[in-house]
Write a protein that holds these residues in place. Sequence first.
Motif, PDB file in Angstrom:
ATOM      1  N   THR A   1       0.828  -1.211   0.000  1.00  0.00           N
ATOM      2  CA  THR A   1       0.000   0.000   0.000  1.00  0.00           C
ATOM      3  C   THR A   1       0.855   1.252   0.000  1.00  0.00           C
ATOM      4  O   THR A   1       0.617   2.189  -0.776  1.00  0.00           O
ATOM      5  CB  THR A   1      -0.936  -0.003   1.221  1.00  0.00           C
ATOM      6  N   PHE A   2       1.888   1.274   0.865  1.00  0.00           N
ATOM      7  CA  PHE A   2       2.725   2.475   0.920  1.00  0.00           C
ATOM      8  C   PHE A   2       3.496   2.672  -0.378  1.00  0.00           C
ATOM      9  O   PHE A   2       3.520   3.771  -0.937  1.00  0.00           O
ATOM     10  CB  PHE A   2       3.708   2.414   2.079  1.00  0.00           C
ATOM     11  N   TYR A   3       4.163   1.624  -0.858  1.00  0.00           N
ATOM     12  CA  TYR A   3       5.002   1.765  -2.056  1.00  0.00           C
ATOM     13  C   TYR A   3       4.179   2.183  -3.271  1.00  0.00           C
ATOM     14  O   TYR A   3       4.649   2.974  -4.099  1.00  0.00           O
ATOM     15  CB  TYR A   3       5.741   0.460  -2.347  1.00  0.00           C
ATOM     16  N   LEU A   4       2.966   1.651  -3.398  1.00  0.00           N
ATOM     17  CA  LEU A   4       2.131   2.025  -4.536  1.00  0.00           C
ATOM     18  C   LEU A   4       1.740   3.493  -4.457  1.00  0.00           C
ATOM     19  O   LEU A   4       1.853   4.235  -5.445  1.00  0.00           O
ATOM     20  CB  LEU A   4       0.882   1.141  -4.577  1.00  0.00           C
ATOM     21  N   ILE A   5       1.290   3.922  -3.274  1.00  0.00           N
ATOM     22  CA  ILE A   5       0.910   5.333  -3.117  1.00  0.00           C
ATOM     23  C   ILE A   5       2.123   6.237  -3.290  1.00  0.00           C
ATOM     24  O   ILE A   5       2.042   7.289  -3.940  1.00  0.00           O
ATOM     25  CB  ILE A   5       0.257   5.552  -1.732  1.00  0.00           C
ATOM     26  N   ALA A   6       3.284   5.835  -2.734  1.00  0.00           N
ATOM     27  CA  ALA A   6       4.492   6.649  -2.849  1.00  0.00           C
ATOM     28  C   ALA A   6       4.941   6.763  -4.298  1.00  0.00           C
ATOM     29  O   ALA A   6       5.397   7.834  -4.734  1.00  0.00           O
ATOM     30  CB  ALA A   6       5.609   6.045  -2.001  1.00  0.00           C
TER      31      ALA A   6
ATOM     32  N   ILE B   1       3.026   6.564  -7.050  1.00  0.00           N
ATOM     33  CA  ILE B   1       2.098   7.448  -7.755  1.00  0.00           C
ATOM     34  C   ILE B   1       2.356   8.905  -7.373  1.00  0.00           C
ATOM     35  O   ILE B   1       2.410   9.802  -8.233  1.00  0.00           O
ATOM     36  CB  ILE B   1       0.648   7.043  -7.445  1.00  0.00           C
ATOM     37  N   ALA B   2       2.541   9.157  -6.055  1.00  0.00           N
ATOM     38  CA  ALA B   2       2.805  10.526  -5.599  1.00  0.00           C
ATOM     39  C   ALA B   2       4.140  11.025  -6.138  1.00  0.00           C
ATOM     40  O   ALA B   2       4.263  12.195  -6.543  1.00  0.00           O
ATOM     41  CB  ALA B   2       2.794  10.574  -4.071  1.00  0.00           C
ATOM     42  N   GLY B   3       5.153  10.164  -6.141  1.00  0.00           N
ATOM     43  CA  GLY B   3       6.467  10.566  -6.640  1.00  0.00           C
ATOM     44  C   GLY B   3       6.434  10.942  -8.109  1.00  0.00           C
ATOM     45  O   GLY B   3       7.039  11.937  -8.531  1.00  0.00           O
ATOM     46  N   MET B   4       5.715  10.162  -8.908  1.00  0.00           N
ATOM     47  CA  MET B   4       5.607  10.496 -10.330  1.00  0.00           C
ATOM     48  C   MET B   4       4.868  11.812 -10.525  1.00  0.00           C
ATOM     49  O   MET B   4       5.213  12.606 -11.409  1.00  0.00           O
ATOM     50  CB  MET B   4       4.895   9.366 -11.078  1.00  0.00           C
ATOM     51  N   ALA B   5       3.855  12.054  -9.684  1.00  0.00           N
ATOM     52  CA  ALA B   5       3.133  13.318  -9.781  1.00  0.00           C
ATOM     53  C   ALA B   5       4.040  14.496  -9.446  1.00  0.00           C
ATOM     54  O   ALA B   5       3.893  15.593 -10.008  1.00  0.00           O
ATOM     55  CB  ALA B   5       1.927  13.305  -8.841  1.00  0.00           C
TER      56      ALA B   5
ATOM     57  N   ALA C   1      11.715   7.864  -6.585  1.00  0.00           N
ATOM     58  CA  ALA C   1      10.661   7.378  -7.472  1.00  0.00           C
ATOM     59  C   ALA C   1      11.119   6.128  -8.226  1.00  0.00           C
ATOM     60  O   ALA C   1      10.326   5.197  -8.439  1.00  0.00           O
ATOM     61  CB  ALA C   1      10.264   8.475  -8.461  1.00  0.00           C
ATOM     62  N   LEU C   2      12.386   6.088  -8.592  1.00  0.00           N
ATOM     63  CA  LEU C   2      12.924   4.922  -9.297  1.00  0.00           C
ATOM     64  C   LEU C   2      12.845   3.669  -8.428  1.00  0.00           C
ATOM     65  O   LEU C   2      12.491   2.585  -8.906  1.00  0.00           O
ATOM     66  CB  LEU C   2      14.376   5.194  -9.700  1.00  0.00           C
ATOM     67  N   HIS C   3      13.149   3.810  -7.155  1.00  0.00           N
ATOM     68  CA  HIS C   3      13.088   2.659  -6.250  1.00  0.00           C
ATOM     69  C   HIS C   3      11.648   2.209  -6.001  1.00  0.00           C
ATOM     70  O   HIS C   3      11.367   1.007  -5.925  1.00  0.00           O
ATOM     71  CB  HIS C   3      13.784   2.996  -4.928  1.00  0.00           C
ATOM     72  N   ASP C   4      10.743   3.160  -5.853  1.00  0.00           N
ATOM     73  CA  ASP C   4       9.353   2.798  -5.584  1.00  0.00           C
ATOM     74  C   ASP C   4       8.685   2.114  -6.769  1.00  0.00           C
ATOM     75  O   ASP C   4       7.657   1.454  -6.610  1.00  0.00           O
ATOM     76  CB  ASP C   4       8.547   4.045  -5.198  1.00  0.00           C
ATOM     77  N   SER C   5       9.264   2.235  -7.968  1.00  0.00           N
ATOM     78  CA  SER C   5       8.623   1.708  -9.171  1.00  0.00           C
ATOM     79  C   SER C   5       8.525   0.192  -9.185  1.00  0.00           C
ATOM     80  O   SER C   5       7.660  -0.371  -9.869  1.00  0.00           O
ATOM     81  CB  SER C   5       9.377   2.180 -10.421  1.00  0.00           C
TER      82      SER C   5
END
Length: 433
Positions: A198-203, A205-209, A294-298
């Motif tokens: 849940t956190f990584y997905l939201i992070a 999406i937020a990071g790309m924004a 953002a690269l890591h969260d992808s």
Amino acid sequence: MDCSGLAPRPAPRRAPLPSGPSALAVTSLPPAAWRGARAGGGGERQREAAASGGGSAMFQTLYNYFWWERLWLPANLTWADLEDRDGRVYAKASDLYITLPLAFLFLVVRHLFETYVATPLAGLLNVKEKIRLKATPNAVLEKFYAATTKHPKQADVEMLSKKSGCTVRQVERWFRRRRNQDRPSLLKKFREASWRFTFYLIAFIAGMAVIVDKPWFYDLREVWKGYPIQSMLPSQYWYYMIELSFYWSLLFSIASDVKRKDFKEQIIHHVATIILISFSWFANYIRAGTLIMALHDSSDYLLESAKMFNYAGWRNTCNNIFIVFAAVFIVTRLVILPFWIMHCTVVYPLDLYPAFFGYYFFNFMMVVLQSLHIFWAYLIIRMAQKFITGKVVEDERSDREETDNSEEEEEAAKNGPLSNGHPVLNNNHRKTD
């Protein structure tokens, strides 16, 4: 698109630092000048040190060394150049104080999430537990297990057999069952994976924004345009605070989380990540930092979702997501990060200013992170080979459940497996992590 930080600024000039208390109000004198001031006798710094005591003077000296501008900033720049003015806001070390209380808030939110969201979700996905036979109470064996080792050698087993009055086989079975008791339950693993997914997905999406509309997302040379006089955007502030707080919470909870074979590597990863995020904030490497996070969260949310489906017994879904995860991980961590992002942080800054300590330190920590990526890529490739050859895909970092062969199978046949603590009928799924 808010790119106020891209506006050209006049050449920085060395300005005196404010005398009042400030998180970054530090001297620009090199250490040699400080030593001269203290040794000269009669100086104001010496009188202040005598008045405040030796301990306070030592703290001030260490403080000055730590915030010496030549460690953090390129030549001819001072902390005064990064003070807020003309409506521009710059990163400050004091901004990161909030991440510690936020980390504890994350722990509270995680507990609530795992209790009221992940646990019901596990029930809906029919996450089932298998029976674990408990080790019979034995003071001699328990003392050896707790004080010496969980994996006794053959000589130890024979010695314990004599002391406890059990046969060698009974001692071996006792240790197998005792080790299984300490292994985390499937529900615990599922809840932990659900929270991280849940956190990584939201992070992500937020990071790309935060970065997708910025020029440095498309042209990495823009990362260093005007550095370090680059003002901070509100979106960058919150992205940093949330990411850093989350990694602090992972470090605080690592002792109670599911322990895997790469436990030490996980600690190194969390510490290196916290240092990198903090240092990039101090030195105003914010643009590079947002790209790296953002690269890591992808890929992280893909791994956690694959674990969730694995624990639920959805083999095909788990394997398909794992293939996508492996491809994204290898492309982002072994191609884009070293050949684009690290090239950006190693080569491009030298076109603007001579290398300084902060430049070397930041890139050294990037190398540490990249070394961990290579280690994990090796594990991922091993798992991919098993999948291609038709073997069951397992997490190479996890311990396997130990069995007592016929005795455990007979017991399981009598009682059946458990689903969230309750017996169920017909469970043909083989659970592996």
